[in-house]
Design an enzyme around this catalytic site. Structure first.
Site, PDB file in Angstrom:
ATOM      1  N   ARG A  57      44.933  52.700  23.708  1.00 14.22           N
ATOM      2  CA  ARG A  57      46.189  52.807  24.435  1.00 14.22           C
ATOM      3  C   ARG A  57      46.158  53.814  25.568  1.00 14.22           C
ATOM      4  NH1 ARG A  57      47.123  50.972  19.669  1.00 14.22           N
ATOM      5  NH2 ARG A  57      45.563  52.507  19.156  1.00 14.22           N
ATOM      6  N   THR A  58      45.653  54.995  25.276  1.00 14.03           N
ATOM      7  CA  THR A  58      45.754  56.053  26.285  1.00 14.03           C
ATOM      8  C   THR A  58      44.958  55.661  27.531  1.00 14.03           C
ATOM      9  OG1 THR A  58      46.031  57.668  24.535  1.00 14.03           O
ATOM     10  CG2 THR A  58      45.481  58.523  26.714  1.00 14.03           C
ATOM     11  N   LYS A  86      22.616  62.773  27.824  1.00 15.74           N
ATOM     12  CA  LYS A  86      21.330  63.396  28.161  1.00 15.74           C
ATOM     13  C   LYS A  86      21.405  64.912  28.064  1.00 15.74           C
ATOM     14  CE  LYS A  86      20.366  59.893  31.730  1.00 15.74           C
ATOM     15  NZ  LYS A  86      20.239  59.755  33.192  1.00 15.74           N
ATOM     16  N   ARG A 107      39.666  62.889  28.039  1.00 15.43           N
ATOM     17  CA  ARG A 107      39.784  62.964  26.577  1.00 15.43           C
ATOM     18  C   ARG A 107      38.458  63.447  26.031  1.00 15.43           C
ATOM     19  NH1 ARG A 107      42.218  58.712  22.360  1.00 15.43           N
ATOM     20  NH2 ARG A 107      44.071  59.699  23.218  1.00 15.43           N
ATOM     21  N   HIS A 135      48.157  66.741  23.511  1.00 17.16           N
ATOM     22  CA  HIS A 135      48.151  65.380  24.073  1.00 17.16           C
ATOM     23  C   HIS A 135      49.464  65.217  24.834  1.00 17.16           C
ATOM     24  CE1 HIS A 135      47.268  61.279  24.682  1.00 17.16           C
ATOM     25  NE2 HIS A 135      46.989  60.887  23.443  1.00 17.16           N
TER      26      HIS A 135
HETATM   27  C1  NCD Z   1      46.498  59.433  19.129  1.00 16.13           C
HETATM   28  C2  NCD Z   1      45.414  60.380  19.584  1.00 16.13           C
HETATM   29  O1  NCD Z   1      44.385  59.953  20.123  1.00 16.13           O
HETATM   30  O2  NCD Z   1      45.634  61.572  19.408  1.00 16.13           O
HETATM   31  N1  NCD Z   1      46.373  58.160  19.687  1.00 16.13           N
HETATM   32  C3  NCD Z   1      46.932  57.924  20.919  1.00 16.13           C
HETATM   33  O3  NCD Z   1      46.593  58.567  21.895  1.00 16.13           O
HETATM   34  N2  NCD Z   1      47.892  57.001  21.004  1.00 16.13           N
HETATM   35  C4  NCD Z   1      46.747  59.413  17.679  1.00 16.13           C
HETATM   36  C5  NCD Z   1      45.610  59.108  16.741  1.00 16.13           C
HETATM   37  O4  NCD Z   1      44.479  58.858  17.138  1.00 16.13           O
HETATM   38  O5  NCD Z   1      45.885  59.105  15.532  1.00 16.13           O
END
Ligand code: NCD
Length: 313
Positions: A57-58, A86, A107, A135
């Site tokens: 999703r993100t 590497k 991320r 987040h």
């Molecule tokens: C979350 C995350 O990556 O922190 N997912 C997201 O970004 N929608 C929650 C999760 O992974 O449980």
């Protein structure tokens, strides 16, 4: 107030006014996010996606947001496919990406990675999850979901259920709800997965009402929002510790019988067994709407950070 050129590392980087203004512009972005209207404020802009941890999703909602705004993306979707494999350092990777793009969405499995990246980059960094840290863009879409459902955040009673220890979505959201909006928080988690003490103290110091309710049924009864999270298996040092808590809670229609008619059930997703699929058919289920709202919210955010910025000279 302007977010132009700024990093978004922690939800603490935003004031209440800035959050409200992003929510207002996200709402206006909805028809554009749906493809019913067209706008191109990011024409000729490039956003780099540096995803060194799994994401559906993100990453895809950020990419969709960039495309809907008329910009382009360059993407590292898998750490194994980049030179980090590497042995290249994160700062070198980021420094280089900052030469290829106008902003970087990052991320990373390490808490603090986004902060480190911000020091290495002269382009804005958006933290899309740093280990068990923060987040913040998820928080914006979580708030947008609540705001859409209730028309306000004021006076809500929000239950945070699940892995409050390692869940970065909860860490950002609890701060925003409590410190910025004065929302009452009810914490429901296995004892091993309680909210970090430091964050709890910060909430309490700000005057946020925080209570523990280990019994899910009781917590659900008075809730306006039930925010369910997955146990963050990948953050456990020890598989045995994970097994002790795995599958220890599940929301199903039975548990929701005593809920308020307008209870909103949210989940950042992915879900494992925490929310039974039967809940999807109830009017409480908001998690797919929540996931969609990631697009207009991230459009509003990228537009605020990038639009109107001078083109690379
Ligand atoms: C979350 C995350 O990556 O922190 N997912 C997201 O970004 N929608 C929650 C999760 O992974 O449980």
């Amino acid at each position: 107030m302007s977010l132009r050129g700024r990093d978004l590392i922690s939800i603490r980087d935003l004031s209440k006014e800035e959050v409200l203004s992003l929510l207002a512009s996200a709402q206006k972005m909805i028809p554009f996010a749906e493809g019913k209207r067209v706008m191109h404020p990011l024409a000729n802009r490039i956003v780099a996606m540096g995803f060194f941890e799994p994401s559906t999703r993100t990453r895809l909602s950020f990419e969709s947001a960039v495309h809907r705004l008329g910009g382009s993306c360059i993407t590292i979707a898998d750490a194994a496919a980049s030179s980090m494999r590497k042995g290249e350092s994160l700062s070198d990777t980021i420094r280089m990406l900052s030469g290829y793009a106008d902003a970087i969405v990052l991320r990373h499995p390490n808490e603090g990675a986004a902060q480190l990246a911000a020091r290495a980059s002269d382009k804005p960094i958006v933290n899309a999850g740093d280990g068990a840290g923060q987040h913040p863009s998820q928080t914006l879409l979580d708030l947008a979901t609540m705001h859409e459902a209730f028309g306000t955040l004021a006076g809500l009673r929000v239950v945070l259920l699940g892995d409050l220890r390692y869940g970065r979505t909860v860490h950002s959201l609890a701060y925003a709800l409590g410190v910025l909006f004065g929302v009452e928080l009810v914490l429901t988690s296995p004892p091993e997965l309680r909210l970090p003490a430091e964050l709890r103290q910060e909430l309490e110091k700000s005057g946020t009402k925080v209570t523990d309710e280990p019994e899910i049924r009781k917590a659900v009864r008075d809730a306006d929002v039930l925010y369910v999270t997955r146990i963050q298996k990948e953050r456990f040092g020890d598989e045995g510790e994970y097994r002790k808590v795995a599958g220890s809670y599940r929301i199903d229609s039975h548990i929701l019988e005593e809920a308020k008619p307008r209870l909103v059930v949210m989940h950042p997703l992915p879900r494992l067994g925490e929310v039974a699929p039967e809940v999807d058919r109830t009017p409480h289920a908001a998690y797919f709407r929540q996931a969609f709202l990631g697009v207009p919210v991230r459009m509003a955010l990228l537009d605020a950070i990038l639009a109107g910025a001078p083109a690379a000279e």
